[in-house]
Scaffold this active site. Structure first.
Site, PDB file in Angstrom:
ATOM      1  N   GLU A 156     -37.097  35.769  31.257  1.00  0.00           N
ATOM      2  CA  GLU A 156     -35.790  36.117  31.799  1.00  0.00           C
ATOM      3  C   GLU A 156     -35.168  37.207  30.950  1.00  0.00           C
ATOM      4  OE1 GLU A 156     -33.198  32.903  32.736  1.00  0.00           O
ATOM      5  OE2 GLU A 156     -34.621  31.930  34.073  1.00  0.00           O
TER       6      GLU A 156
ATOM      7  N   ASP B 138     -10.948  21.893  34.082  1.00  0.00           N
ATOM      8  CA  ASP B 138      -9.959  20.854  33.804  1.00  0.00           C
ATOM      9  C   ASP B 138     -10.128  20.219  32.431  1.00  0.00           C
ATOM     10  OD1 ASP B 138     -12.320  19.777  34.767  1.00  0.00           O
ATOM     11  OD2 ASP B 138     -11.378  18.175  35.898  1.00  0.00           O
TER      12      ASP B 138
ATOM     13  N   HIS C  11     -22.978  36.759  36.937  1.00  0.00           N
ATOM     14  CA  HIS C  11     -24.396  36.893  37.280  1.00  0.00           C
ATOM     15  C   HIS C  11     -24.555  38.057  38.246  1.00  0.00           C
ATOM     16  CE1 HIS C  11     -28.496  35.984  38.366  1.00  0.00           C
ATOM     17  NE2 HIS C  11     -28.512  35.047  37.432  1.00  0.00           N
TER      18      HIS C  11
ATOM     19  N   ARG D  63     -27.172  40.546  31.248  1.00  0.00           N
ATOM     20  CA  ARG D  63     -26.450  40.327  32.492  1.00  0.00           C
ATOM     21  C   ARG D  63     -25.149  41.110  32.582  1.00  0.00           C
ATOM     22  NH1 ARG D  63     -27.204  33.743  33.132  1.00  0.00           N
ATOM     23  NH2 ARG D  63     -29.360  33.817  33.834  1.00  0.00           N
TER      24      ARG D  63
ATOM     25  N   HIS E 261     -20.334  33.232  36.848  1.00  0.00           N
ATOM     26  CA  HIS E 261     -21.446  32.290  36.740  1.00  0.00           C
ATOM     27  C   HIS E 261     -21.297  31.307  35.591  1.00  0.00           C
ATOM     28  CE1 HIS E 261     -25.439  30.703  37.095  1.00  0.00           C
ATOM     29  NE2 HIS E 261     -25.841  31.199  35.943  1.00  0.00           N
TER      30      HIS E 261
ATOM     31  N   GLU F 173     -20.822  23.166  29.076  1.00  0.00           N
ATOM     32  CA  GLU F 173     -20.099  24.420  29.293  1.00  0.00           C
ATOM     33  C   GLU F 173     -18.630  24.330  28.914  1.00  0.00           C
ATOM     34  OE1 GLU F 173     -19.588  27.860  32.779  1.00  0.00           O
ATOM     35  OE2 GLU F 173     -20.781  26.047  33.177  1.00  0.00           O
TER      36      GLU F 173
ATOM     37  N   ARG G 101     -23.940  34.939  26.922  1.00  0.00           N
ATOM     38  CA  ARG G 101     -25.007  33.939  26.817  1.00  0.00           C
ATOM     39  C   ARG G 101     -26.377  34.530  27.127  1.00  0.00           C
ATOM     40  NH1 ARG G 101     -27.309  30.252  31.023  1.00  0.00           N
ATOM     41  NH2 ARG G 101     -26.156  31.553  32.485  1.00  0.00           N
TER      42      ARG G 101
END
Length: 552
Positions: free
Chosen positions: A115, A208, A229, A274, A335, A359, A370
């Site tokens: 990736e 939240d 993304h 990205r 993303h 996250e 990231r």
């Protein structure tokens, strides 16, 4: 169902990979409540396609994985956290195999793919539904854990803080507001990607947990860093379904309206980081006045596509697209949130008794951007750190649960801007605002305007009686609600939390007057050395910075 106990050793909030792994890794003698606001959780981790990054091949190394992570993070990764992630990752893979995770294999060896910004093929996968396979494996095991109760459809509203320590939380469940005591609370509520109109995230990814932690006095870090993304499916009226970056790792290519590469000028081209790819696509779309660009999957080959990416092919075909024979429309979408509740190496926040994993947490691993497929591994590694949790000898008991009001709380207005439809409309408008002012490209003037609008709207909403009553409810008290009032409170609370997290995000993006990683300011397009610091937000101290942690 038997009456729910009001006192637990640990309450875990969130039913995705982080929450499930936390529940499994907490010491087995503890009584654990696993709380989910959805009746059938649709966590963002379940939607993750690409995979899990770990060094498993002899031609790879810890040093390489660490270097790739630090380079992607734009100078804001904390090296000790990155070192912990990378060195613990192989043991996490072994743990997942023990738990029944079914990774793809090449013969006896685990299959790996490449990736963006990885220098080796180190991404483990289960076809193109790795997150779903992971959550399925963890769910099977978590239900077997002794001393655990899973409670779905229960909404956590606020944390119970007493003498500077987290003692439990307030929940809305079965038509009443009440309190649950605990020796510790673990937030595993996910990120805030659904704050944006264009997103690959499910609706419950509303931030939240960040809002609850901030109200409780916890430090929030680096919220301005959002990863967009580059390749979300863009069809009118269809969800912004993510097209995994792994597909570009296998040969798929981005094309503009003229059939040229919009990323050919970038180092790494289609596999550049990205943030760089997303900016290049947005700029190209603006110049060519196009609502999307194109992704050509045909170079991967039909046989490999069918074998390795069946979920992507299936979703596209359901929408009338044939990726094996034609281009598909794509554009960037929100993303992943790099920032969140500040935690240490043991997943502890700055509030004693409060922990965060996944996250929702800012561990220091991701920095400003990231590295692909580090997120699932991060939530697993730091959830496993809860094996070492240090709890006080006894937990609080929030009282006998007697109602403090004999009459159920009456419902608020059922129409107008504060009716259910009005609240839903406000959430949709807020998501459009966040996309417009805090999307891939940002400007000071627009951020300031959005910040003022969010703050004003939140303060007005918080004047509503039911929200005020719930915020002021004392631990031990119970507030019964009529059915409509319960439904209204869920919707109003969702908007309230979204407004607060959007406000914090916009404040951080306005504060950081440079561009770095996932934060790009058109009016400050260069990175500045003196901004190589984390942003930090605390309710009692406003916004400031803290240094990046040095190597151990």
């Amino acid at each position: 169902m038997p009456q729910l106990s009001t006192s637990w050793d640990v309450i875990v909030v969130g039913g995705g990979a982080a929450g499930l792994m936390a529940a499994l890794e907490l010491p087995s003698e503890l009584r654990v409540l696993l709380l989910s606001k959805e009746t059938a959780p649709r966590s963002a981790s379940r939607w993750a396609q690409g995979g899990i990054a770990a060094v498993t091949r002899p031609d790879d190394s810890f040093a390489s994985h660490i270097d790739d992570t630090l380079r992607a993070g734009g100078g804001l990764c904390d090296p000790p956290a990155v070192e912990l992630l990378v060195r613990e990752a192989p043991a996490c893979v072994e743990r997942l195999l023990q738990l029944g995770m079914d990774f793809d294999r090449q013969g006896e060896a685990l299959s790996t793919t490449l990736e963006a910004a990885h220098s080796h093929r180190r991404v483990l996968h289960a076809q193109d539904r790795t997150g779903g396979a992971l959550v399925d494996a963890l769910e099977r095991r978590v239900l077997e854990r002794p001393g655990l109760l899973r409670l779905q459809g229960a909404l956590a509203l606020q944390l119970w803080i007493e003498a500077g320590r987290c003692r439990g939380l307030q929940v809305l469940h079965n038509g009443a507001l009440s309190w649950l005591g605990a020796r510790a609370v673990v937030l595993a509520t996910g990120g805030g990607g659904h704050l944006f109109a264009n997103t690959t995230n499910p609706s419950q990814a509303s931030g939240d947990g960040i809002a609850m932690a901030w109200r409780a006095g916890a430090a929030i870090r680096d919220l301005e860093f959002v990863q967009f993304h580059p390749t979300a499916l863009m069809l009118p009226g269809a969800p912004h379904f993510l097209i995994s970056e792994a597909i570009r790792g296998e040969g798929a290519r981005l094309l503009d309206a003229q059939g040229q590469s919009p990323v050919g000028h970038l180092s790494g081209a289609d596999l550049a980081p990205r943030d760089a790819v997303s900016r290049a696509l947005v700029q190209c779309m603006r110049e060519q006045q196009q609502p999307h660009l194109w992704l050509d999957l045909r170079p991967v080959g039909r046989e490999r596509l069918e074998r390795q990416f069946p979920t992507i092919l299936g979703r596209c075909r359901d929408l009338g697209l044939d990726p094996t024979g034609a281009l598909i429309p794509v554009a960037p979408a929100a993303h992943y949130c790099m920032g969140g509740v500040r935690t240490d190496a043991l997943a502890a926040t700055t509030v004693p008794g409060l922990y965060a994993v996944g996250e929702v947490a800012s561990t220091g691993v991701h920095g400003a951007n990231r590295l692909a497929s580090n997120s699932l591994m991060e939530c697993l590694v730091f959830a496993r750190q809860l094996r070492h949790i240090d709890l006080p000898a006894e937990g609080p008991t929030p009282g006998d649960g007697a109602p403090n009001n004999a009459a159920a709380m009456a419902p608020p207005a059922q129409s107008g801007p504060l009716g259910l439809e009005g609240l839903q409309g406000s959430i949709a408008a807020l998501r459009q605002l966040c996309w417009q002012v805090a999307g891939v490209e940002r400007r000071s003037s627009e951020l300031g305007r959005g910040l003022q609008q969010c703050r004003r709207q939140r303060l007005e909403l918080e004047q509503q009686e039911l929200l005020r009553r719930s915020a002021q409810l004392s631990p031990g008290d119970v507030l019964p609600l009529e059915a409509h009032a319960s439904t209204w409170l869920r919707q109003a609370h969702d908007l309230q939390q979204r407004l607060l997290v959007s406000e914090l995000l916009l404040e951080a993006a306005l504060f950081r007057q440079e561009s770095r990683g996932g934060h790009y300011r058109l009016d400050a397009p260069a990175a500045q050395p003196f901004w190589r610091r984390h942003t930090l937000q605390r309710g009692d101290q406003g916004i400031g910075t803290e240094p990046v942690a040095g190597p151990e």
